[in-house]
Design an enzyme around this catalytic site. Structure first.
Site, PDB file in Angstrom:
ATOM      1  N   GLU A   1     -21.583 -97.026   2.823  1.00  0.00           N
ATOM      2  CA  GLU A   1     -21.901 -97.912   1.711  1.00  0.00           C
ATOM      3  C   GLU A   1     -20.611 -98.540   1.157  1.00  0.00           C
ATOM      4  O   GLU A   1     -19.965 -97.960   0.269  1.00  0.00           O
ATOM      5  CB  GLU A   1     -22.599 -97.134   0.590  1.00  0.00           C
ATOM      6  CG  GLU A   1     -23.952 -96.591   0.989  1.00  0.00           C
ATOM      7  CD  GLU A   1     -24.884 -96.524  -0.213  1.00  0.00           C
ATOM      8  OE1 GLU A   1     -25.992 -97.032  -0.116  1.00  0.00           O
ATOM      9  OE2 GLU A   1     -24.478 -95.979  -1.251  1.00  0.00           O
TER      10      GLU A   1
ATOM     11  N   HIS B   1     -22.358 -90.434  -3.687  1.00  0.00           N
ATOM     12  CA  HIS B   1     -22.610 -91.864  -3.919  1.00  0.00           C
ATOM     13  C   HIS B   1     -21.406 -92.462  -4.654  1.00  0.00           C
ATOM     14  O   HIS B   1     -20.794 -91.799  -5.502  1.00  0.00           O
ATOM     15  CB  HIS B   1     -23.888 -92.036  -4.744  1.00  0.00           C
ATOM     16  CG  HIS B   1     -24.338 -93.469  -4.788  1.00  0.00           C
ATOM     17  ND1 HIS B   1     -23.789 -94.382  -5.641  1.00  0.00           N
ATOM     18  CD2 HIS B   1     -25.263 -94.142  -4.054  1.00  0.00           C
ATOM     19  CE1 HIS B   1     -24.372 -95.557  -5.441  1.00  0.00           C
ATOM     20  NE2 HIS B   1     -25.266 -95.442  -4.477  1.00  0.00           N
TER      21      HIS B   1
HETATM   22  C1  PEP Z   1     -27.071 -97.876  -3.411  1.00  0.00           C
HETATM   23  O1  PEP Z   1     -26.854 -97.729  -4.597  1.00  0.00           O
HETATM   24  O2  PEP Z   1     -27.041 -96.895  -2.649  1.00  0.00           O
HETATM   25  C2  PEP Z   1     -27.388 -99.217  -2.933  1.00  0.00           C
HETATM   26  C3  PEP Z   1     -27.300 -99.438  -1.659  1.00  0.00           C
HETATM   27  O3  PEP Z   1     -27.736-100.159  -3.895  1.00  0.00           O
HETATM   28  P1  PEP Z   1     -28.221-101.659  -3.622  1.00  0.00           P
HETATM   29  O4  PEP Z   1     -29.251-101.608  -2.522  1.00  0.00           O
HETATM   30  O5  PEP Z   1     -28.785-102.122  -4.910  1.00  0.00           O
HETATM   31  O6  PEP Z   1     -27.019-102.439  -3.180  1.00  0.00           O
END
Ligand code: PEP
Length: 233
Positions: free
Chosen positions: A157, A108
């Site tokens: 992400e 992450h």
């Molecule tokens: C995450 O931390 O994996 C994430 C997607 O957070 P958020 O949905 O708050 O953007």
């Protein structure tokens, strides 16, 4: 890449709770979710896997609640030790996690940023998760970041979208995810970053997006339920 027919295709709604919730708040989440789930006939969309990732110390409570309330939710960990059991103070190993979880988030962006986790360390974590039969959800911020071999589920992400309320567009997420799939020969790639109950369906509509990893909006049982219902399959 092995092609999967739309009927067999699984999609994923994964809640990453990060360092949130006390034990009583964890129980309250499952109790409230169970009440709401009952009110919609105890049915979840076919082919949709629901997963939540609480902090380590609440995995046992989450496991008990899920069994007692007969919820169709699986558990994931937010991290895993790069070592086997032994003299590694503070670490939680794959052999300990597998008693509760089927999945584990690795790489992450918050672990990369605040704990300086690099590719070499993440490769070790992914290998140990695999050895214990835990499915890795491997996070990458773009299509260039390397992915350890044998990883089957990736989450794209982009850092600008995490916790900011500004998601990547569904079109760009689709484009990047398609690139990740073709470069790495991976068939399951999720999107994560500022997903909520109002925008989730736009991502699920995209051909190559196999689900979402959600932080903030996964914390509230009502919002998690609405996302489940709006995840058009
Ligand atoms: C995450 O931390 O994996 C994430 C997607 O957070 P958020 O949905 O708050 O953007």
């Amino acid at each position: 890449m092995v092609s999967i027919s739309p009927k067999e295709r699984k999609k994923y709604l994964i809640g990453n709770w990060k360092s949130n919730k006390t034990k009583s708040q964890v129980s309250a989440f499952f109790q409230e979710f169970a009440q709401k789930f009952k009110s919609i006939g105890n049915k979840k969309p076919e082919g949709l896997e629901l997963i939540v990732c609480p902090v380590f110390i609440h995995l046992e409570e989450s496991y008990k609640q899920i069994i007692d309330l007969k919820l169709p939710i699986l558990l994931g960990a937010q991290d895993i030790s790069p070592f086997e059991m032994g003299a590694f103070t503070g670490e939680v190993t794959g052999s300990q996690l597998k008693e509760y979880v089927s999945f584990c988030i690795i790489g992450h962006s918050e672990r990369r940023k605040y704990f300086a986790e690099d590719d070499a360390l993440l490769v070790k974590k992914a290998a140990l998760a695999k050895r214990e039969g835990i499915e890795v959800i491997y996070c990458v911020p773009d299509s260039l970041t390397s992915i350890p071999k044998d990883v089957k589920i990736v989450a794209y992400e982009p850092v600008f979208a995490i916790g900011t309320g500004t998601p990547d567009t569904p079109d760009n997420a689709q484009k990047v995810i398609k690139e990740i799939k073709s470069k790495n020969n991976i068939s399951l790639v999720l999107y994560g970053g500022s997903i909520n109950k109002d925008n989730i369906s736009k991502y699920f509509e995209k051909e190559d997006i196999d689900g979402v990893l959600v932080g903030t909006s996964s914390l509230d049982p009502d919002s998690f339920m609405q996302m489940m219902l709006n995840a058009a399959l």
